[in-house]
Design a protein around this motif. Structure first.
Motif, mmCIF file in Angstrom:
data_model
loop_
_atom_site.group_PDB
_atom_site.id
_atom_site.type_symbol
_atom_site.label_atom_id
_atom_site.label_comp_id
_atom_site.label_asym_id
_atom_site.label_seq_id
_atom_site.Cartn_x
_atom_site.Cartn_y
_atom_site.Cartn_z
ATOM 1 N N SER A 118 -2.341 2.581 6.990
ATOM 2 C CA SER A 118 -1.311 2.333 6.033
ATOM 3 C C SER A 118 -1.822 0.984 5.569
ATOM 4 O O SER A 118 -2.311 -0.110 6.083
ATOM 5 C CB SER A 118 -0.020 2.242 6.458
ATOM 6 N N ARG A 119 -1.713 0.760 4.074
ATOM 7 C CA ARG A 119 -1.990 -0.529 3.370
ATOM 8 C C ARG A 119 -0.862 -1.723 4.127
ATOM 9 O O ARG A 119 -1.159 -2.877 3.876
ATOM 10 C CB ARG A 119 -1.789 -0.318 2.007
ATOM 11 N N ARG A 120 0.288 -1.186 4.452
ATOM 12 C CA ARG A 120 1.190 -2.052 4.926
ATOM 13 C C ARG A 120 0.878 -2.938 6.231
ATOM 14 O O ARG A 120 1.148 -3.780 6.745
ATOM 15 C CB ARG A 120 2.667 -1.450 5.274
ATOM 16 N N SER A 121 -0.348 -2.142 6.951
ATOM 17 C CA SER A 121 -0.985 -2.780 8.327
ATOM 18 C C SER A 121 -1.422 -4.290 8.111
ATOM 19 O O SER A 121 -1.164 -5.100 9.067
ATOM 20 C CB SER A 121 -1.982 -1.965 8.618
ATOM 21 N N ALA A 122 -1.692 -4.623 6.819
ATOM 22 C CA ALA A 122 -2.067 -5.919 6.473
ATOM 23 C C ALA A 122 -0.755 -6.799 6.669
ATOM 24 O O ALA A 122 -1.006 -8.191 7.220
ATOM 25 C CB ALA A 122 -2.851 -6.169 5.306
ATOM 26 N N GLY A 123 0.395 -6.374 6.645
ATOM 27 C CA GLY A 123 1.529 -7.334 6.903
ATOM 28 C C GLY A 123 2.070 -7.346 8.194
ATOM 29 O O GLY A 123 3.128 -8.416 8.424
ATOM 30 N N PRO A 150 0.546 4.205 10.522
ATOM 31 C CA PRO A 150 -0.159 5.260 9.885
ATOM 32 C C PRO A 150 0.105 5.586 8.477
ATOM 33 O O PRO A 150 1.039 4.933 8.111
ATOM 34 C CB PRO A 150 0.432 6.395 10.786
ATOM 35 N N SER A 151 -0.719 6.188 7.773
ATOM 36 C CA SER A 151 -0.680 6.225 6.392
ATOM 37 C C SER A 151 0.181 7.788 6.307
ATOM 38 O O SER A 151 -0.006 8.659 7.249
ATOM 39 C CB SER A 151 -1.678 6.429 5.579
#
Length: 401
Positions: A243-248, A255-256
């Motif tokens: 998931s792009r939220r992993s960067a935060g 997981p996406s």
């Protein structure tokens, strides 16, 4: 002209729901016309000799006859039939004229309009009444009666083929397309407002004028695709793509959310009230449904259901599915069988004539109902006011046919 207009006034008095259409016709005198005829621009061509020898009451019936051709758009419908079947020439024209007369004459005569000698009725060929022109054309060749009816000519307004005497689109006193549609709408509005004045055939026509037939195959496919693509249908988490939220969230892999092809259960009503033709149509829709969800036939299952549900059959080839039934109708068991499947379907599609009890609560997935039309619904002999329940409000309903 005075006799002709008196006959029209008599027609308006005995068929008031057709008044707008009768007064919209423009009379054109022409001695080359056999009797009376109309074109698609609402001109009525009249033979003076025919008027002179015909009683006023019978002339009134001819007025109603000719305007019925125009209201029911026999011009446009017969043009389509001739193009699809490549049937042209005098013989084909006469067949279409006869079939159009079969459709309308059973609703014209009686109650102030005497039945004239030689009127063209379906009983000439032992055919049932209340059918459409296209149905009559598909049932018999009519070759046995066409020589006797060679005089019959109601103009291009009845069969879609122009005549030498007609003025055409550039002639005067014709109605535009918008004006013709407005006349039809006003007549349909009058019939709907006072349905007790009109026979059953005209009431059905008025209902279709307000609610014209829809492209049901496209509507059914769109309903299935809409249900399958709704939020929550066919969605799952996957670590294949983080998931792009992993960067935060440092040192955490999230997981996406990915979309998987939806699973569809098709419940087909196989009760005795559903015809073989409708069951064949249902199998065609099963194949179309598999295409609507991406071509994954392994994700589509079929359940035959009359009073009890059969086994959920995975879709391999739609034409090889055996539909079992023929008894009463209770689709609740079909819905229950579909929901017991594992994994549970994302969409349930029910193909039925609607004469069935429905689940009391909406299923936990999207529901689409393909409804086979019925002119008459089931009745209860012990309760004459009984009206069967229609499809529930939580289902997306598409009328088939």
């Amino acid at each position: 002209m005075a006799k002709l207009l008196s006959a029209r006034l008599h027609a308006v008095q005995v068929r008031p729901y057709l008044a707008d259409a009768l007064f919209a016709l423009h009379v054109v005198e022409d001695r080359s016309v056999p009797t009376m005829a109309v074109d698609s621009y609402w001109r009525c061509y009249v033979s003076p000799g025919f008027v002179a020898r015909t009683p006023v009451e019978e002339l009134a019936g001819v007025w109603v006859h000719e305007v019925s051709h125009l209201l029911r758009d026999h011009h446009g419908r017969d043009e389509v039939y001739a193009r699809e079947h490549e049937e042209y020439g005098p013989g084909a024209r006469l067949r279409r004229n006869i079939a159009a007369d079969f459709e309308i004459n059973d609703d014209i005569y009686g109650d102030g309009l005497p039945l004239p000698a030689g009127v063209v009725l379906p009983s000439l060929l032992s055919l049932p009444e209340e059918l459409l022109t296209e149905e009559y054309l598909g049932m018999v060749s009519m070759s046995a009666i066409t020589p006797e009816l060679a005089w019959l000519d109601c103009g291009s307004g009845a069969d879609g083929q122009e005549r030498p005497w007609e003025l055409g689109p550039d002639g005067g006193q014709g109605l535009s397309r918008q004006q013709r549609d407005a006349v039809r709408f006003r007549v349909a509005e009058g019939i709907k407002g006072r349905p007790g004045d009109a026979p059953e055939g005209w009431r059905r026509w008025a209902e279709e004028a307000f609610h014209p037939p829809q492209p049901w195959r496209q509507l059914l496919g769109a309903a299935v695709r809409s249900a399958a693509s709704a939020p929550g249908a066919g969605e799952d988490h996957s670590y294949r793509r983080p998931s792009r939220r992993s960067a935060g969230v440092p040192k955490v892999v999230l997981p996406s959310l990915r979309r998987t092809p939806p699973r569809v259960s098709v419940v087909i009503d196989t009760s005795g009230s559903v015809s073989d033709a409708e069951l064949g149509s249902a199998l065609l829709e099963v194949a179309a449904i598999s295409r609507a969800v991406g071509g994954r036939r392994d994700l589509v299952s079929v359940i035959s259901c009359d009073a009890a549900a059969g086994v959920a059959v995975p879709l391999c080839r739609a034409e090889n599915i055996a539909l079992v039934g023929g008894g009463g109708t209770d689709l609740r068991s079909g819905f229950a069988r579909a929901l017991r499947s594992r994994p549970r379907p994302d969409v349930i599609v029910a193909l039925t004539d609607g004469q069935t009890p429905w689940p009391s609560a909406p299923p936990p997935c999207r529901t689409v109902v393909g409804l086979f039309p019925r002119r008459t619904r089931r009745v209860d002999e012990e309760n004459p006011d009984y009206v069967p329940d229609g499809p529930p409000p939580w289902a997306r309903v598409v009328t088939i046919g």
